[in-house]
Structure formats: C-alpha cells, structure tokens
Design an enzyme around this catalytic site. Structure first.
Site, PDB file in Angstrom:
ATOM      1  N   LYS A 189     -58.958 -31.550 -52.527  1.00 18.24           N
ATOM      2  CA  LYS A 189     -59.108 -30.220 -51.912  1.00 18.24           C
ATOM      3  C   LYS A 189     -57.884 -29.367 -52.218  1.00 18.24           C
ATOM      4  CE  LYS A 189     -59.006 -28.046 -47.329  1.00 18.24           C
ATOM      5  NZ  LYS A 189     -58.905 -28.300 -45.875  1.00 18.24           N
ATOM      6  N   LYS A 245     -57.738 -18.300 -37.862  1.00 24.06           N
ATOM      7  CA  LYS A 245     -56.905 -19.195 -37.079  1.00 24.06           C
ATOM      8  C   LYS A 245     -55.904 -18.384 -36.247  1.00 24.06           C
ATOM      9  CE  LYS A 245     -56.725 -22.867 -40.637  1.00 24.06           C
ATOM     10  NZ  LYS A 245     -57.256 -24.005 -39.876  1.00 24.06           N
ATOM     11  N   ASP A 250     -52.505 -26.981 -47.082  1.00 26.35           N
ATOM     12  CA  ASP A 250     -53.932 -27.279 -47.107  1.00 26.35           C
ATOM     13  C   ASP A 250     -54.425 -27.642 -48.505  1.00 26.35           C
ATOM     14  OD1 ASP A 250     -56.068 -27.737 -45.443  1.00 26.35           O
ATOM     15  OD2 ASP A 250     -56.919 -25.742 -45.669  1.00 26.35           O
ATOM     16  N   ASP A 294     -63.866 -21.516 -41.068  1.00 25.93           N
ATOM     17  CA  ASP A 294     -62.649 -22.325 -41.110  1.00 25.93           C
ATOM     18  C   ASP A 294     -62.940 -23.775 -41.480  1.00 25.93           C
ATOM     19  OD1 ASP A 294     -59.926 -22.758 -40.933  1.00 25.93           O
ATOM     20  OD2 ASP A 294     -59.939 -23.120 -38.776  1.00 25.93           O
ATOM     21  N   GLU A 325     -63.916 -24.711 -44.457  1.00 28.19           N
ATOM     22  CA  GLU A 325     -64.131 -24.367 -45.867  1.00 28.19           C
ATOM     23  C   GLU A 325     -63.838 -25.508 -46.820  1.00 28.19           C
ATOM     24  OE1 GLU A 325     -60.074 -24.828 -45.845  1.00 28.19           O
ATOM     25  OE2 GLU A 325     -61.274 -23.812 -44.337  1.00 28.19           O
ATOM     26  N   ARG A 333     -64.585 -28.672 -46.820  1.00 27.31           N
ATOM     27  CA  ARG A 333     -65.748 -29.514 -47.139  1.00 27.31           C
ATOM     28  C   ARG A 333     -66.721 -28.792 -48.069  1.00 27.31           C
ATOM     29  NH1 ARG A 333     -67.091 -30.003 -40.921  1.00 27.31           N
ATOM     30  NH2 ARG A 333     -64.827 -29.841 -40.991  1.00 27.31           N
TER      31      ARG A 333
END
Length: 464
Positions: free
Chosen positions: A226, A238, A249, A308, A310, A312
């Site tokens: 990811k 967020k 992330d 949020d 996103e 996956r």
C-alpha cells in the site's frame, strides 16, 4: 547507514553477561578491572553497560547486561542499545556470543538516524564484522531496512506519489529488475479503476509500479504494498491529530521495497514481482464521495462507505492483477487499520492467511528472528457485513467492531487462492526508541519473510 569494519583483535571487546553469570565472569577478569566494575555498581542488569579502562586508561572491555538464558522473553535486538551508548571507537563482539548475527544487525540498525534534513549529532561507534556470521547478509539486511525507514520518515511534501515511484524505479535499476509505471488516466485504460478513484483528487496523479526480477521458471512470489503517501481521510476527513503520522501510510510499500531489496540481493532463485499502488488520498472537487460506486479490476462493484478506508481499495486492484499470474506465494503489506493497533499495539503486526501451515511457518520465523507477528482469523460470519445493497461489496463493515478482520475479508474477495496469500496489517512506526529500533519509521516483517521465502525457494528448486 553504518557498515561493519574488518575484524581486528585491536578493537575493544564487548562481553555479554547476565545477573546470574556475572559473579563467575567477574572472577575471570583482572583484579583491577573487576574492582572497577564493582565500584561502578555494575551487576549484569539487563541493558546496563560499563566501559572499563585498562592500565593505560584506554578502553579495555565493554560489559553489557543481557537476559539470562531462561528468561521469559529475550530480545535479540538488545545489543542495538550499544550503538547509542558507546563513545566513538572500534568494537568487536567477544567470541562465543550466542547470536552474533542478530547482535551485529541490531548494532547497525540501532545507529540509524534519519538525517535528510539535519546533521547527525555525533560520531557513532563502529563494530567489527563477527567472524562467525555472514557479513554480507548483515549489511544487506541493514541497508534494506534503512532504505525502508528513510522512505517512511520522509514527509509527504518530499515523498509524494511521483517520488515514491522514482524510489521504486531506482531500486529496480540497482538490481537490474524490469519495471514500469502506469500513471493517471492510463490506470483507467489498463483497468485499475479503484487506484484511479482514490488518487485522482491529488495534485500528483495516482500510479501503479510493476516490478519483476528473476527467471520466469522459478518460484513465483508477488509482493503488494500500500503506497498512500498521505492520507487526509478524503471527504470523510480525519481530525488533525490523526493526520500527524499519515506520511507513514505508505509503510506497506516501503516494506515491500525493503523485502524486495533483500531478496534481489540474495542468491535465492525466484521470480519476484512487486506491485505498488501509489496515491495520495486528498480532497478536491474530483475526490471520491461516500456512496459512490466504482468497478474494480476483478469485476466486483464497490460502494464507498467511507473514503478513509482507501488503502483496501488500491490494494484490491493490485491483488487482482497479482492473481492473474497465479503466484506460488502472494503477500501484501499495509498500514491498514487502527483496529489492529488497538488489538495488538504498535510492535505486533497482525497477519491473515487462508492456510494454517503458512501461518505456522510465518509465526515460527517471526519467533526465530525476533520479528514478531500475530495471526488473526478470517472469521467467516463477519464476511456478510461487507455485502452491498446496490453493489457487490462495500469497502467498510456495517459494524464498529473487528475492523482489521473485516478489512482482511474485503481484501480476500480479490484473491483467487487465499491458501497462497498472506496479508500483514502493519504500523510501520516506533512511537518510542527501543534497542535497535529508533523512534520513527520502522520496517516490520521483512526479516522473517526474507528467510521464509529464501527457504521456500530453495525447497521449490529441489522439487522442480
């Protein structure tokens, strides 16, 4: 990153002792040195150290307290503490250290610092390569993990989708791997609609890196990471406190690259593929909305229950692509859910797989290498919570519970053979410094998976 030095007897030796063995070890030391240790109060306590001088005042020996052999938990990375405790100089591990490989690796990783924007504060101590350990592997693993840490630590203004893709291409070029990047609207023409939907609102276009290395007739291993370079949450924005670490992330992509670096630098015979869906989850007039429904590469329609969730989505298209090649082993990495952190904390990544024997293998290598993981279940009764009313599937569960499990179940919908797949829900960050693990970006699971994959590749080649 520090490298190991050639071994020399002139380097200051490091002795590992524990509270039980210390009285015996003290009897073997020169009387003056033993008296100095007693005067300083050194007793072999875990993590305690003493730099003892010789008759000329120069350092003669380092004493370092470690866990006793029968301790409930032994941290193989504890010697990494010495990298920040010792003054500049050249040191060597005394012969007979139980795990000189782990100690030397921990020493190198303990000396890591992210210095792109600041000058390192001090000169670090140096370590001789242990005579009974594989120096090349220690340095290769340390360099790969440091590369991954650098990527995670770099803020999003300097590591957006374009820069992360360039880092992947640079790694591919260094190892002679093949790589291509699909950018922007080309994602739609090549059937990656979910990657495009997540990343299209950002200033830098979304993209997918596809890297291949090794002979096609070897065991096929595919890594998916990811690569969300920053996650605002999208329109389901967020709170500011939750955005503070969102530069990390893309930790799944950094982990995939670090593992690929180790594997491509080894002698393992395998066909390695690395897929990185890279985006920024931003807000603009073109941002995806809650309630939107998009097609996916696999053909399933996906409703956006929360923008949020996103990660996956981008993984789903990449996993579908990976399965088209039918790899022998498919592994994905993602900083996917806060639920996994609530359950297991920052040090213990959750993992999922459809195969019990693969799970046992992963857990065994994790314990062996001090690279811990914990298996969570693909609990079938929760799968129905993802069913859509106007779509095949919704990207979030209708329940507030079991968020990591339902995220894994969502990903499983895009995997053809779950028995050949493992999903790792990582944190990719050390909230506080620990031996060998400075505060900041961290690469989890790569060490255990490198050895697991190398061993599997060796067995596969023998059978082939």
């Amino acid at each position: 990153m520090s490298r190991l030095e050639d071994w020399t007897a002139q380097a200051t030796p490091i002795d590992f002792v524990d509270k039980e063995s210390w009285p015996v070890v003290a009897e073997t030391l020169p009387p003056a040195l033993a008296a100095f240790a007693r005067a300083c109060g050194f007793d072999g306590k875990v993590g305690a150290h003493l730099l003892a001088p010789g008759p000329d005042g120069a350092p003669a020996v380092v004493l370092f307290g470690v866990e006793a052999a029968g301790a409930r938990h032994r941290d193989p990375f504890l010697p990494g503490k010495l990298a920040t405790l010792l003054p500049p100089g050249l040191y060597r591990l005394r012969e007979g250290v139980s795990d000189s490989y782990a100690a030397a690796l921990a020493f190198l990783l303990g000396g890591y610092s992210f210095s792109r924007y600041v000058t390192p504060k001090k000169e670090l101590p140096r370590l001789c390569a242990p005579q009974d350990a594989d120096r090349a592997r220690i340095e290769r693993v340390a360099a790969a993990l440091s590369l991954g840490r650098d990527l995670v630590n770099t803020p999003a203004n300097d590591l957006g989708p374009e820069a992360l893709a360039e880092a992947a291409l640079a790694l591919a070029a260094r190892h002679g791997a093949q790589a291509r990047v699909i950018v922007g609207d080309a994602l739609l023409s090549e059937n990656f609609p979910l990657v495009h939907a997540v990343g299209r609102a950002a200033a830098q276009a979304p993209r997918l890196v596809d890297m291949s290395f090794g002979p096609e007739e070897a065991m096929k291993v595919t890594l998916v990471g990811k690569g969300v370079c920053f996650d605002s949450g999208g329109l389901d924005i967020k709170p500011s406190s939750a955005m503070l670490l969102m530069k990390k992330d893309m930790g799944g992509a950094a982990t995939a690259l670090a593992l690929a670096d180790i594997l491509m630098g080894s002698s393992a015979r395998l066909r390695l593929r690395v897929l990185l869906p890279i985006v920024e989850n931003a807000i603009s007039a073109d941002a995806m909305r809650p309630g939107d429904i998009y097609p996916s590469r696999k053909g399933l329609s996906v409703e956006i229950g929360n923008t949020d969730a996103e990660g996956r989505l981008v993984l789903a298209d990449a996993l579908a692509l990976a399965c088209e090649e039918e790899p022998d082993l498919l592994i994905d990495f993602a900083t996917l859910t806060g639920a996994a952190r609530v359950a297991l904390g920052p040090e213990l990544p959750a993992f999922y797989t459809g195969d019990d024997s693969l799970a046992l293998e992963i857990e065994t290598y994790g314990r062996k290498l001090g690279d811990p993981v914990w298996r969570l279940p693909l609990w079938e009764p929760y799968d129905s919570q993802l069913e859509g009313k106007a779509s095949n599937i919704v990207n979030v569960s209708s329940s507030a519970h079991a968020g990591s499990i339902t995220a894994a179940l969502f990903l499983r919908r895009f995997v053809n053979k779950p028995e050949k797949w493992a999903h790792f829900d990582l944190f990719a960050w050390n909230p506080s410094a620990k031996p060998g693990r400075p505060e900041g970006g961290e690469i989890q699971t790569a060490r255990l998976l490198a050895e697991l994959i190398e061993e599997r590749a060796a067995r596969w080649s023998v059978k082939a």
